[in-house]
Design a protein around this motif. Sequence first.
Motif, PDB file in Angstrom:
ATOM      1  N   PRO A  84      -0.606  13.597  12.332  1.00 47.23           N
ATOM      2  CA  PRO A  84      -0.468  13.656  13.788  1.00 47.23           C
ATOM      3  C   PRO A  84       0.380  14.855  14.220  1.00 47.23           C
ATOM      4  O   PRO A  84       1.151  15.400  13.417  1.00 47.23           O
ATOM      5  N   PRO A  85       0.276  15.245  15.494  1.00 45.98           N
ATOM      6  CA  PRO A  85       1.210  16.247  16.006  1.00 45.98           C
ATOM      7  C   PRO A  85       2.627  15.676  15.946  1.00 45.98           C
ATOM      8  O   PRO A  85       2.809  14.452  15.962  1.00 45.98           O
ATOM      9  N   PRO A  86       3.639  16.526  15.876  1.00 47.87           N
ATOM     10  CA  PRO A  86       5.008  16.055  15.621  1.00 47.87           C
ATOM     11  C   PRO A  86       5.560  15.074  16.654  1.00 47.87           C
ATOM     12  O   PRO A  86       6.408  14.247  16.324  1.00 47.87           O
ATOM     13  N   GLN A  87       5.097  15.149  17.891  1.00 47.04           N
ATOM     14  CA  GLN A  87       5.658  14.240  18.897  1.00 47.04           C
ATOM     15  C   GLN A  87       5.199  12.792  18.714  1.00 47.04           C
ATOM     16  O   GLN A  87       5.887  11.875  19.129  1.00 47.04           O
ATOM     17  N   LEU A  88       4.063  12.553  18.062  1.00 46.77           N
ATOM     18  CA  LEU A  88       3.571  11.172  17.930  1.00 46.77           C
ATOM     19  C   LEU A  88       4.528  10.287  17.136  1.00 46.77           C
ATOM     20  O   LEU A  88       4.919   9.221  17.631  1.00 46.77           O
ATOM     21  N   PRO A  89       4.952  10.660  15.927  1.00 51.48           N
ATOM     22  CA  PRO A  89       5.892   9.773  15.224  1.00 51.48           C
ATOM     23  C   PRO A  89       7.222   9.616  15.959  1.00 51.48           C
ATOM     24  O   PRO A  89       7.832   8.549  15.909  1.00 51.48           O
ATOM     25  N   ARG A  90       7.661  10.670  16.655  1.00 50.39           N
ATOM     26  CA  ARG A  90       8.917  10.566  17.403  1.00 50.39           C
ATOM     27  C   ARG A  90       8.802   9.558  18.535  1.00 50.39           C
ATOM     28  O   ARG A  90       9.713   8.757  18.760  1.00 50.39           O
ATOM     29  N   VAL A  91       7.687   9.583  19.253  1.00 48.94           N
ATOM     30  CA  VAL A  91       7.494   8.631  20.354  1.00 48.94           C
ATOM     31  C   VAL A  91       7.363   7.216  19.805  1.00 48.94           C
ATOM     32  O   VAL A  91       7.944   6.280  20.361  1.00 48.94           O
ATOM     33  N   LEU A  92       6.644   7.044  18.707  1.00 46.33           N
ATOM     34  CA  LEU A  92       6.540   5.714  18.095  1.00 46.33           C
ATOM     35  C   LEU A  92       7.918   5.189  17.709  1.00 46.33           C
ATOM     36  O   LEU A  92       8.244   4.030  17.975  1.00 46.33           O
ATOM     37  N   GLU A  93       8.723   6.033  17.089  1.00 50.21           N
ATOM     38  CA  GLU A  93      10.060   5.616  16.655  1.00 50.21           C
ATOM     39  C   GLU A  93      10.955   5.292  17.852  1.00 50.21           C
ATOM     40  O   GLU A  93      11.758   4.361  17.804  1.00 50.21           O
ATOM     41  N   MET A  94      10.791   6.038  18.931  1.00 51.55           N
ATOM     42  CA  MET A  94      11.625   5.839  20.111  1.00 51.55           C
ATOM     43  C   MET A  94      11.300   4.521  20.825  1.00 51.55           C
ATOM     44  O   MET A  94      12.190   3.769  21.190  1.00 51.55           O
ATOM     45  N   PHE A  95      10.009   4.244  21.020  1.00 53.19           N
ATOM     46  CA  PHE A  95       9.611   3.092  21.826  1.00 53.19           C
ATOM     47  C   PHE A  95       9.193   1.864  21.018  1.00 53.19           C
ATOM     48  O   PHE A  95       9.262   0.746  21.515  1.00 53.19           O
ATOM     49  N   TRP A  96       8.711   2.062  19.807  1.00 56.37           N
ATOM     50  CA  TRP A  96       8.241   0.948  18.966  1.00 56.37           C
ATOM     51  C   TRP A  96       8.779   1.099  17.550  1.00 56.37           C
ATOM     52  O   TRP A  96       8.009   1.224  16.582  1.00 56.37           O
TER      53      TRP A  96
END
Length: 106
Positions: A84-96
């Motif tokens: 995935p693009p780098p922001q996807l795992p960061r957003v997952l970690e932040m919200f879920w």
Amino acid sequence: MAPGRAALEVSPLPGGRSGIRARGEISVLTRPSWEQALTQLARRHAGVSYVELSDVAFVDVAGVTALALTAMNLPDGRVVVENPPPQLPRVLEMFWPDLDRIEVAS
């Protein structure tokens, strides 16, 4: 693709793997196509579904949300997100942070 216009192409994975490959960007302009692809993915889900994103340049928070909701609503199994693009795992970690229905594989 015309300047200033976002594009998203989604196709089935080759080789008999259950899942989809996306190319382009996932944003407000392409979200209907993304959500339709995730709906189809959920309908065909059988244990493990793959989402290949190596050719996705950008995914916004709402696109990640659609992916997370799809995974949470599956009856069983998980979704493996590949490259995935780098922001996807960061957003997952932040919200879920505890969402175990999605596995991110680089």
